[in-house]
Design a protein around this motif. Structure first.
Motif, PDB file in Angstrom:
ATOM      1  N   MET A   1      -0.929   7.536   1.036  1.00 59.94           N
ATOM      2  CA  MET A   1      -0.244   8.599   1.784  1.00 59.94           C
ATOM      3  C   MET A   1       0.507   8.038   2.994  1.00 59.94           C
ATOM      4  SD  MET A   1      -3.111  11.607   1.618  1.00 59.94           S
ATOM      5  CE  MET A   1      -4.546  10.618   2.003  1.00 59.94           C
ATOM      6  N   VAL A   2      -0.102   7.063   3.673  1.00 63.52           N
ATOM      7  CA  VAL A   2       0.490   6.572   4.926  1.00 63.52           C
ATOM      8  C   VAL A   2       1.648   5.600   4.658  1.00 63.52           C
ATOM      9  CG1 VAL A   2      -0.037   5.266   7.022  1.00 63.52           C
ATOM     10  CG2 VAL A   2      -1.639   7.000   6.194  1.00 63.52           C
TER      11      VAL A   2
ATOM     12  N   ASP B   1       2.123  -1.318  -4.667  1.00 61.07           N
ATOM     13  CA  ASP B   1       0.755  -0.788  -4.772  1.00 61.07           C
ATOM     14  C   ASP B   1       0.092  -1.319  -6.042  1.00 61.07           C
ATOM     15  OD1 ASP B   1      -0.731   1.807  -3.202  1.00 61.07           O
ATOM     16  OD2 ASP B   1      -1.598   1.166  -5.104  1.00 61.07           O
TER      17      ASP B   1
ATOM     18  N   GLY C   1       0.850  -1.191   0.000  1.00 62.69           N
ATOM     19  CA  GLY C   1       0.000   0.000   0.000  1.00 62.69           C
ATOM     20  C   GLY C   1       0.881   1.235   0.000  1.00 62.69           C
TER      21      GLY C   1
ATOM     22  N   ASP D   1      -5.414   3.544   7.573  1.00 67.51           N
ATOM     23  CA  ASP D   1      -6.785   3.039   7.531  1.00 67.51           C
ATOM     24  C   ASP D   1      -6.856   1.516   7.631  1.00 67.51           C
ATOM     25  OD1 ASP D   1      -7.647   5.645   7.299  1.00 67.51           O
ATOM     26  OD2 ASP D   1      -8.982   5.275   5.595  1.00 67.51           O
TER      27      ASP D   1
ATOM     28  N   GLY E   1     -11.721  15.685  10.258  1.00 68.57           N
ATOM     29  CA  GLY E   1     -10.567  15.584   9.359  1.00 68.57           C
ATOM     30  C   GLY E   1      -9.332  15.013  10.036  1.00 68.57           C
ATOM     31  N   GLN E   2      -9.475  13.871  10.699  1.00 74.91           N
ATOM     32  CA  GLN E   2      -8.314  13.341  11.441  1.00 74.91           C
ATOM     33  C   GLN E   2      -7.753  12.042  10.876  1.00 74.91           C
ATOM     34  OE1 GLN E   2      -6.476  14.735  13.696  1.00 74.91           O
ATOM     35  NE2 GLN E   2      -7.705  16.562  13.993  1.00 74.91           N
ATOM     36  N   GLY E   3      -8.444  11.393   9.912  1.00 72.96           N
ATOM     37  CA  GLY E   3      -8.057  10.049   9.466  1.00 72.96           C
ATOM     38  C   GLY E   3      -6.616   9.917   9.031  1.00 72.96           C
ATOM     39  N   VAL E   4      -6.205  10.714   8.050  1.00 75.25           N
ATOM     40  CA  VAL E   4      -4.836  10.541   7.551  1.00 75.25           C
ATOM     41  C   VAL E   4      -3.830  11.089   8.557  1.00 75.25           C
ATOM     42  CG1 VAL E   4      -4.378  12.650   6.211  1.00 75.25           C
ATOM     43  CG2 VAL E   4      -3.525  10.472   5.432  1.00 75.25           C
ATOM     44  N   ASN E   5      -4.281  12.024   9.384  1.00 75.60           N
ATOM     45  CA  ASN E   5      -3.375  12.542  10.414  1.00 75.60           C
ATOM     46  C   ASN E   5      -3.015  11.441  11.416  1.00 75.60           C
ATOM     47  OD1 ASN E   5      -3.136  15.415   9.651  1.00 75.60           O
ATOM     48  ND2 ASN E   5      -5.361  15.350   9.872  1.00 75.60           N
TER      49      ASN E   5
ATOM     50  N   ARG F   1     -10.647  14.774  -3.758  1.00 75.95           N
ATOM     51  CA  ARG F   1     -10.291  14.180  -2.460  1.00 75.95           C
ATOM     52  C   ARG F   1      -9.244  15.071  -1.805  1.00 75.95           C
ATOM     53  NH1 ARG F   1     -10.242   8.138  -0.945  1.00 75.95           N
ATOM     54  NH2 ARG F   1     -10.587   9.282   0.986  1.00 75.95           N
TER      55      ARG F   1
ATOM     56  N   TYR G   1      -1.800   0.348  -7.930  1.00 75.87           N
ATOM     57  CA  TYR G   1      -1.875   1.399  -8.961  1.00 75.87           C
ATOM     58  C   TYR G   1      -0.617   2.252  -8.955  1.00 75.87           C
ATOM     59  CZ  TYR G   1      -6.682   0.047  -8.286  1.00 75.87           C
ATOM     60  OH  TYR G   1      -7.819  -0.694  -8.145  1.00 75.87           O
TER      61      TYR G   1
ATOM     62  N   CYS H   1      -7.556  16.596   2.185  1.00 70.49           N
ATOM     63  CA  CYS H   1      -7.403  16.330   3.618  1.00 70.49           C
ATOM     64  C   CYS H   1      -7.016  17.609   4.336  1.00 70.49           C
ATOM     65  CB  CYS H   1      -6.287  15.318   3.852  1.00 70.49           C
ATOM     66  SG  CYS H   1      -6.840  13.625   3.687  1.00 70.49           S
ATOM     67  N   ALA H   2      -7.526  17.741   5.558  1.00 72.21           N
ATOM     68  CA  ALA H   2      -7.049  18.805   6.441  1.00 72.21           C
ATOM     69  C   ALA H   2      -5.803  18.254   7.117  1.00 72.21           C
ATOM     70  CB  ALA H   2      -8.121  19.144   7.464  1.00 72.21           C
TER      71      ALA H   2
HETATM   72  C1  FAD Z   1     -14.772  12.058   2.438  1.00 71.26           C
HETATM   73  C2  FAD Z   1     -13.521  11.885   3.232  1.00 71.26           C
HETATM   74  C3  FAD Z   1     -12.875  13.012   3.720  1.00 71.26           C
HETATM   75  C4  FAD Z   1     -11.710  12.874   4.461  1.00 71.26           C
HETATM   76  N1  FAD Z   1     -11.102  13.983   4.942  1.00 71.26           N
HETATM   77  C5  FAD Z   1      -9.999  13.855   5.712  1.00 71.26           C
HETATM   78  C6  FAD Z   1      -9.345  15.005   6.256  1.00 71.26           C
HETATM   79  O1  FAD Z   1      -9.750  16.153   6.057  1.00 71.26           O
HETATM   80  N2  FAD Z   1      -8.236  14.813   7.028  1.00 71.26           N
HETATM   81  C7  FAD Z   1      -7.767  13.554   7.301  1.00 71.26           C
HETATM   82  O2  FAD Z   1      -6.782  13.433   8.052  1.00 71.26           O
HETATM   83  N3  FAD Z   1      -8.348  12.465   6.789  1.00 71.26           N
HETATM   84  C8  FAD Z   1      -9.450  12.569   6.006  1.00 71.26           C
HETATM   85  N4  FAD Z   1     -10.038  11.459   5.486  1.00 71.26           N
HETATM   86  C9  FAD Z   1      -9.448  10.137   5.747  1.00 71.26           C
HETATM   87  C10 FAD Z   1      -8.298   9.836   4.815  1.00 71.26           C
HETATM   88  O3  FAD Z   1      -8.697   9.972   3.469  1.00 71.26           O
HETATM   89  C11 FAD Z   1      -7.789   8.423   5.070  1.00 71.26           C
HETATM   90  O4  FAD Z   1      -7.546   8.269   6.461  1.00 71.26           O
HETATM   91  C12 FAD Z   1      -6.502   8.174   4.287  1.00 71.26           C
HETATM   92  O5  FAD Z   1      -6.748   8.168   2.917  1.00 71.26           O
HETATM   93  C13 FAD Z   1      -5.887   6.832   4.697  1.00 71.26           C
HETATM   94  O6  FAD Z   1      -4.658   6.690   4.033  1.00 71.26           O
HETATM   95  P1  FAD Z   1      -4.014   5.247   3.865  1.00 71.26           P
HETATM   96  O7  FAD Z   1      -2.743   5.471   3.123  1.00 71.26           O
HETATM   97  O8  FAD Z   1      -3.981   4.560   5.182  1.00 71.26           O
HETATM   98  O9  FAD Z   1      -5.056   4.430   2.994  1.00 71.26           O
HETATM   99  P2  FAD Z   1      -5.562   4.708   1.515  1.00 71.26           P
HETATM  100  O10 FAD Z   1      -5.611   6.149   1.214  1.00 71.26           O
HETATM  101  O11 FAD Z   1      -6.819   3.911   1.383  1.00 71.26           O
HETATM  102  O12 FAD Z   1      -4.421   4.059   0.597  1.00 71.26           O
HETATM  103  C14 FAD Z   1      -4.277   2.661   0.495  1.00 71.26           C
HETATM  104  C15 FAD Z   1      -3.316   2.353  -0.631  1.00 71.26           C
HETATM  105  O13 FAD Z   1      -3.157   0.944  -0.700  1.00 71.26           O
HETATM  106  C16 FAD Z   1      -3.337   0.508  -2.035  1.00 71.26           C
HETATM  107  N5  FAD Z   1      -3.859  -0.853  -1.979  1.00 71.26           N
HETATM  108  C17 FAD Z   1      -5.089  -1.273  -1.626  1.00 71.26           C
HETATM  109  N6  FAD Z   1      -5.173  -2.611  -1.672  1.00 71.26           N
HETATM  110  C18 FAD Z   1      -3.947  -3.056  -2.040  1.00 71.26           C
HETATM  111  C19 FAD Z   1      -3.399  -4.345  -2.262  1.00 71.26           C
HETATM  112  N7  FAD Z   1      -4.118  -5.453  -2.104  1.00 71.26           N
HETATM  113  N8  FAD Z   1      -2.109  -4.426  -2.665  1.00 71.26           N
HETATM  114  C20 FAD Z   1      -1.354  -3.312  -2.850  1.00 71.26           C
HETATM  115  N9  FAD Z   1      -1.820  -2.065  -2.648  1.00 71.26           N
HETATM  116  C21 FAD Z   1      -3.103  -1.945  -2.243  1.00 71.26           C
HETATM  117  C22 FAD Z   1      -4.273   1.504  -2.673  1.00 71.26           C
HETATM  118  O14 FAD Z   1      -4.108   1.527  -4.071  1.00 71.26           O
HETATM  119  C23 FAD Z   1      -3.827   2.810  -2.002  1.00 71.26           C
HETATM  120  O15 FAD Z   1      -2.773   3.432  -2.718  1.00 71.26           O
HETATM  121  C24 FAD Z   1     -11.201  11.575   4.731  1.00 71.26           C
HETATM  122  C25 FAD Z   1     -11.843  10.455   4.235  1.00 71.26           C
HETATM  123  C26 FAD Z   1     -12.991  10.600   3.493  1.00 71.26           C
HETATM  124  C27 FAD Z   1     -13.692   9.366   2.969  1.00 71.26           C
END
Ligand code: FAD
Length: 401
Positions: A13-14, A33, A10, A288, A298-302, A49, A35, A51-52
């Motif tokens: 961002m994280v 990843d 994955g 996530d 707006g705390q998820g990615v933070n 899409r 993609y 994020c704050a």
């Molecule tokens: C409407 C909305 C608004 C939001 N606003 C905010 C905000 O303002 N502030 C904030 O902090 N957070 C916000 N969030 C939350 C934030 O978007 C998520 O917490 C964040 O995207 C999580 O990042 P991640 O890298 O953990 O997961 P993801 O962004 O889901 O990334 C996962 C990655 O893994 C890859 N992947 C998936 N499956 C596989 C696999 N089997 N093999 C290889 N790669 C794979 C995907 O392609 C992707 O690149 C919001 C969420 C939503 C839905």
């Protein structure tokens, strides 16, 4: 067969932030990843899409070498935040000036964060980026995990990190279950331009159906996160642009005048979800994949970036002490550190969601009073601002300036 010390499944961002945080170490790292993220897009287009990004996350992104490039692409600081209850007179206004800061945080398109991290990873000689690629099998051994890719390539690693989002494949392969519930809400998102300028303010109106946020972007645009019940979301998505814009103006009580332009719309069903364990021998979950929360604050990615920074710190310390980075002894420190902070934030967000969703008169009265008191008692206000900026609690080194 290729041998790695760390494989991150994955590169969102994280996951990308974790690999960047461990760049320039002796570790051999692969990021996998499904993609290939885009690095370029038309200058006049807006990613819906966003994020704050809190101050703590800004520090992490600075320290891993992504922030400068993000600023060169596009980030928007906000210096005020205004929150109010549609069912009463309660409102609270936060200002960066209340805590002597230049701003409260930044609104950033996810694709900008992603592109900056990818650019940084490409500069690091110890990181291989494998995408598009998919893992087809995992074999858990005592000393290593064997990872087979769909194209037949076989990799080994001392530690596998699941950063593959809320429907994590790695988590399910590891047999880690989750707890949580559907919110019966869908976030409808888009980017709009409004008649009146947003004044660099993050606006949020709470209604019993769900919160509606206007988050400030450049050129007087705002990122919209409108949480409504799933039937209402379907209806909003089916409207033509002009009717949707009118509905949005009304739902926002014409606070910024009429909506004059709009990008495409998207929708995300909302759920609360928490992995029972973040670790097992040779595995750690971050972002996530470990926890998904309501976006109302707006705390998820933070939280996810704090996971990445913490795990990087735990791994770096283990390397210095010549410990096995995939051992439970090392990984337990990460789980203990992050689980308590994440649970506290999840509980707070869930509580806010329920509090503002209630139409019971005593609850309505209580929350309006709560907003008014928060607005008028400076120490309480400062406390909220510090939490919202991610500057409270036990911060990993990368989150400090
Ligand atoms: C409407 C909305 C608004 C939001 N606003 C905010 C905000 O303002 N502030 C904030 O902090 N957070 C916000 N969030 C939350 C934030 O978007 C998520 O917490 C964040 O995207 C999580 O990042 P991640 O890298 O953990 O997961 P993801 O962004 O889901 O990334 C996962 C990655 O893994 C890859 N992947 C998936 N499956 C596989 C696999 N089997 N093999 C290889 N790669 C794979 C995907 O392609 C992707 O690149 C919001 C969420 C939503 C839905």
């Amino acid at each position: 067969m290729k041998n790695y010390d760390l494989i991150v499944c994955g590169g969102g961002m994280v996951g990308a932030a974790l690999a960047a945080a461990l760049g320039d170490t002796a570790l051999r790292i692969a990021v996998i990843d499904l993609y290939k993220p885009k690095l370029r897009w038309p200058k006049d287009s807006w990613g819906i899409r966003t994020c704050a990004i809190t101050r703590a996350s800004q520090h992490i992104l600075e320290n891993v070498g992504a922030w400068e490039y993000m600023v060169s692409r596009r980030v928007h600081p906000y210096s005020e935040m205004h929150v109010w209850d549609s069912t009463g007179t309660g409102a609270v206004h936060f200002s960066a000036a209340d805590v002597g800061e230049p701003n409260l945080g930044h609104i950033v398109e996810n694709r900008v964060i992603q592109a900056a991290l990818l650019k940084r990873l490409k500069e690091l000689s110890n990181v291989d980026i494998l995408c598009p690629a998919r893992i087809s099998a995992l074999e858990w051994g005592e000393e290593q995990v064997t990872v087979t890719l769909e194209d037949g390539e076989v990799l080994t690693t001392a530690l596998l990190v699941g950063a593959d989002g809320r429907d994590s494949w790695v988590r399910s392969q590891a047999g880690i279950t989750t707890q949580g519930w559907e919110y019966d809400q869908t976030a409808v998102i888009t980017v709009v331009r409004t008649e009146r300028h947003h004044r660099d303010t993050a606006w949020q109106r709470f209604t019993p159906e769900g919160p509606l946020a206007f988050l400030p972007l450049g050129e007087g645009r705002s990122s919209i996160v409108w949480s409504v019940n799933p039937q209402h979301a379907e209806c909003l998505l089916s409207l033509d642009d002009a009717t949707f814009m009118t509905e949005l103006e009304q739902a926002f009580e014409h606070t910024l005048g009429s909506v004059t332009e709009m990008a495409e719309r998207g929708a995300f069903p909302l759920r609360l979800q928490h992995a029972k364990n973040y670790i097992k021998p040779r595995l750690a979950l971050i972002g996530d994949a470990a926890h998904a929360i309501h976006p109302l604050a707006g705390q998820g990615v933070n939280l996810g970036l704090a996971d990445a920074a913490t795990l990087a710190e735990v791994i770096s310390d283990a390397l210095q002490q010549k410990r096995d980075i995939g051992s439970m002894r090392v990984l337990r420190r990460y789980e203990r550190w992050r689980k308590s902070d994440n649970i506290a934030m999840m509980a707070a967000m869930d509580g806010f969601k329920r509090l503002f969703g209630s139409e019971l008169p005593p609850v309505r009265w209580g929350r309006n009073l709560g907003l008014t008191l928060t607005d008028t008692i400076p120490p309480v206000k400062k406390h909220f601002i510090h939490h919202a900026m991610g500057m409270a609690g036990h911060l990993p080194r990368l989150a400090c300036r």
